[in-house]
Design a protein around this motif. Sequence first.
Motif, mmCIF file in Angstrom:
data_model
loop_
_atom_site.group_PDB
_atom_site.id
_atom_site.type_symbol
_atom_site.label_atom_id
_atom_site.label_comp_id
_atom_site.label_asym_id
_atom_site.label_seq_id
_atom_site.Cartn_x
_atom_site.Cartn_y
_atom_site.Cartn_z
ATOM 1 N N TRP A 119 34.229 101.702 9.774
ATOM 2 C CA TRP A 119 34.496 102.132 11.156
ATOM 3 C C TRP A 119 33.415 103.127 11.612
ATOM 4 O O TRP A 119 32.862 102.995 12.697
ATOM 5 C CB TRP A 119 35.883 102.761 11.267
ATOM 6 C CG TRP A 119 36.216 103.207 12.667
ATOM 7 C CD1 TRP A 119 36.040 104.455 13.189
ATOM 8 C CD2 TRP A 119 36.732 102.397 13.723
ATOM 9 N NE1 TRP A 119 36.437 104.478 14.507
ATOM 10 C CE2 TRP A 119 36.872 103.224 14.862
ATOM 11 C CE3 TRP A 119 37.095 101.058 13.817
ATOM 12 C CZ2 TRP A 119 37.368 102.761 16.076
ATOM 13 C CZ3 TRP A 119 37.594 100.592 15.036
ATOM 14 C CH2 TRP A 119 37.718 101.430 16.142
ATOM 15 N N ARG A 131 36.234 97.226 17.828
ATOM 16 C CA ARG A 131 37.494 96.813 17.209
ATOM 17 C C ARG A 131 37.368 95.405 16.614
ATOM 18 O O ARG A 131 37.785 95.159 15.492
ATOM 19 C CB ARG A 131 38.602 96.862 18.265
ATOM 20 C CG ARG A 131 39.951 96.452 17.747
ATOM 21 C CD ARG A 131 40.972 96.354 18.890
ATOM 22 N NE ARG A 131 42.221 95.906 18.334
ATOM 23 C CZ ARG A 131 43.372 96.546 18.457
ATOM 24 N NH1 ARG A 131 43.444 97.648 19.143
ATOM 25 N NH2 ARG A 131 44.455 96.063 17.902
ATOM 26 N N CYS A 135 37.697 94.458 12.680
ATOM 27 C CA CYS A 135 38.738 93.535 12.204
ATOM 28 C C CYS A 135 38.137 92.304 11.542
ATOM 29 O O CYS A 135 38.583 91.884 10.468
ATOM 30 C CB CYS A 135 39.657 93.125 13.357
ATOM 31 S SG CYS A 135 40.657 94.490 13.996
ATOM 32 N N VAL A 152 43.156 100.111 12.572
ATOM 33 C CA VAL A 152 42.331 100.182 13.783
ATOM 34 C C VAL A 152 43.063 100.971 14.865
ATOM 35 O O VAL A 152 42.435 101.722 15.627
ATOM 36 C CB VAL A 152 41.887 98.768 14.253
ATOM 37 C CG1 VAL A 152 42.940 98.059 15.077
ATOM 38 C CG2 VAL A 152 40.592 98.836 15.047
ATOM 39 N N GLU A 156 41.572 104.328 16.698
ATOM 40 C CA GLU A 156 41.449 104.417 18.148
ATOM 41 C C GLU A 156 42.158 105.664 18.684
ATOM 42 O O GLU A 156 41.715 106.261 19.652
ATOM 43 C CB GLU A 156 42.015 103.164 18.811
ATOM 44 C CG GLU A 156 41.129 101.952 18.616
ATOM 45 C CD GLU A 156 41.718 100.664 19.152
ATOM 46 O OE1 GLU A 156 40.922 99.755 19.426
ATOM 47 O OE2 GLU A 156 42.950 100.558 19.269
#
Length: 159
Positions: A119, A131, A135, A152, A156
């Motif tokens: 990330w 995102r 993923c 995720v 966020e």
Amino acid sequence: MNQRSGHTVAEVVQKLEYYCSYQERCHLEVNEKLKSFSITPQEKDQIIVHLIHNSFLNEERFASVFAMSKFHQKKWGKIRIKNELKARKISDFLIAKSLKEIPYDEYETTFEMLSEKFWDSIAEKNMLKKRKNFCDYLLRKGWESDWIYDRVKKFEQTH
């Protein structure tokens, strides 16, 4: 001596013993290797029996080593490991057994570290693209989708 390949059964056995001894192999890989030698189906069966009997070929050991090494070295999740073992014609029983050998706490910690690191490495400013990138990467690595989507959402909220 087998005239078609120029190798005796003993020579093929020796080559396959070496092939199986420097890295764990599954039956599918050994069968593929045996295709490179022009031997009869009976000779092929005789060689496989020899390899199993002398512990050069062991599907259970292969599945266990494969699962642990792909988890530790490539950081694959259980879904990818399971699919890769299925592609090698490993039984569902041995797949389940080998996946149970991965300690849950280590599996969870690895996922958290891998997801955090990835990330943070994504330079994308567009949150939807970031995102999707995140993923897709973890899904390809074979991690569980519910874990990925939960993770995720946390990122966020905190970033």
